[in-house]
Design a protein around this motif. Sequence first.
Motif, PDB file in Angstrom:
ATOM      1  N   ARG A  15     -28.604 -48.156 -24.246  1.00 16.17           N
ATOM      2  CA  ARG A  15     -28.426 -49.484 -23.658  1.00 16.17           C
ATOM      3  C   ARG A  15     -29.466 -49.746 -22.579  1.00 16.17           C
ATOM      4  O   ARG A  15     -30.015 -50.857 -22.479  1.00 16.17           O
ATOM      5  N   ASP A  16     -29.740 -48.749 -21.743  1.00 19.97           N
ATOM      6  CA  ASP A  16     -30.719 -48.927 -20.673  1.00 19.97           C
ATOM      7  C   ASP A  16     -32.118 -49.192 -21.229  1.00 19.97           C
ATOM      8  O   ASP A  16     -32.868 -50.009 -20.677  1.00 19.97           O
ATOM      9  N   LEU A  17     -32.458 -48.493 -22.312  1.00 25.02           N
ATOM     10  CA  LEU A  17     -33.830 -48.587 -22.842  1.00 25.02           C
ATOM     11  C   LEU A  17     -34.015 -49.755 -23.812  1.00 25.02           C
ATOM     12  O   LEU A  17     -35.100 -50.340 -23.896  1.00 25.02           O
ATOM     13  N   LEU A  18     -32.974 -50.097 -24.574  1.00 24.12           N
ATOM     14  CA  LEU A  18     -33.084 -51.223 -25.504  1.00 24.12           C
ATOM     15  C   LEU A  18     -32.865 -52.556 -24.802  1.00 24.12           C
ATOM     16  O   LEU A  18     -33.399 -53.586 -25.209  1.00 24.12           O
ATOM     17  N   GLY A  19     -32.069 -52.539 -23.741  1.00 25.52           N
ATOM     18  CA  GLY A  19     -31.715 -53.769 -23.062  1.00 25.52           C
ATOM     19  C   GLY A  19     -30.426 -54.331 -23.630  1.00 25.52           C
ATOM     20  O   GLY A  19     -30.030 -54.020 -24.761  1.00 25.52           O
ATOM     21  N   ASP A  20     -29.769 -55.168 -22.862  1.00 27.11           N
ATOM     22  CA  ASP A  20     -28.498 -55.736 -23.310  1.00 27.11           C
ATOM     23  C   ASP A  20     -28.763 -57.001 -24.122  1.00 27.11           C
ATOM     24  O   ASP A  20     -28.537 -58.128 -23.670  1.00 27.11           O
ATOM     25  N   ALA A  23     -37.932 -51.626 -32.702  1.00 24.38           N
ATOM     26  CA  ALA A  23     -37.486 -51.433 -31.317  1.00 24.38           C
ATOM     27  C   ALA A  23     -36.842 -50.063 -31.146  1.00 24.38           C
ATOM     28  O   ALA A  23     -37.061 -49.373 -30.150  1.00 24.38           O
ATOM     29  N   ILE A  24     -36.065 -49.657 -32.143  1.00 20.92           N
ATOM     30  CA  ILE A  24     -35.423 -48.343 -32.077  1.00 20.92           C
ATOM     31  C   ILE A  24     -36.479 -47.235 -32.139  1.00 20.92           C
ATOM     32  O   ILE A  24     -36.386 -46.230 -31.423  1.00 20.92           O
TER      33      ILE A  24
END
Length: 288
Positions: A96-101, A111-112
């Motif tokens: 969550r921190d790296l992908l963004g909400d 993105a993954i």
Amino acid sequence: MATIHRRVTRSGYVRYRAQVRIKNQPWVSATFRKRSDATKWARQTESAQITRAYSPPNAPLRYRFSDAVDRYRREVLPTKSTDEQKRQSFQLQRWRDLLGDIFVDDITPGAIARVRDQLMGDPYGLAPATVVRYLAVLSHLYTVASSEWEWLETNPVRRVRRPKLPRGRVRFLDKGELSALLRACQRSEHPSLYPIVVLAVSTGMRKGEMLGLRWQDVDLVRNRITLEQTKNGDRRSVPLVGRARAVISEYARVRRIDTPLVFPSRRKPRVPADLRKPWAKAVETAGL
């Protein structure tokens, strides 16, 4: 023109996707559990588009990645072991921190893959095997979100390449090396090192299984150890015979009474022993 496509999710559920494509009209689709419902919707929608009476439905409800993580923690994680809950909750928070909400259906394989590479680089520097586990929990979240919650159609993690794992080195000790190692462990200042190494050699138990062992799991009358929680999640019994039984029986005479653990930490009895330094010293002493 209306078409109906049957598909089976990874969880075994059957779904029917109806699509309506009329010239000069927006292409629309919907997914149903029953073929009859899909056929009925397709006919009505096709007729409405032909007669110009079709009104596009309201935009479908979209969910953010934080919604998926919260629901997964609430509904799925409690079905797993305590260790898995802690580890996977931390992993999902890092995703969550790296992908963004952002919205779950806006997260692409690209993105993954970028986060995967970021986890393996600075400042994280995670090992390939650890990153594979990060991808596994994310993939399961998306599988549940698509097949059970019906929040999206596909799982983007399936299209992301897993890091290549290095081949492990297989090393077998001969009798002389094993004897030298056991002597070194027996001379160690840590009282748990020799018993745990003898137990490992005699039973083939995993490190985590031995460190989490409790005295209530050790039956010196029936000569067996019962493992309630294994790596595979199964309950199994391990024979306790020969040198292993003799060593554990002797070790039990001086067991600590302030902890249920067989191999506790000397400073924190409720925590398993940390044998990394004593083990490294024993290996060096044995010349291995």
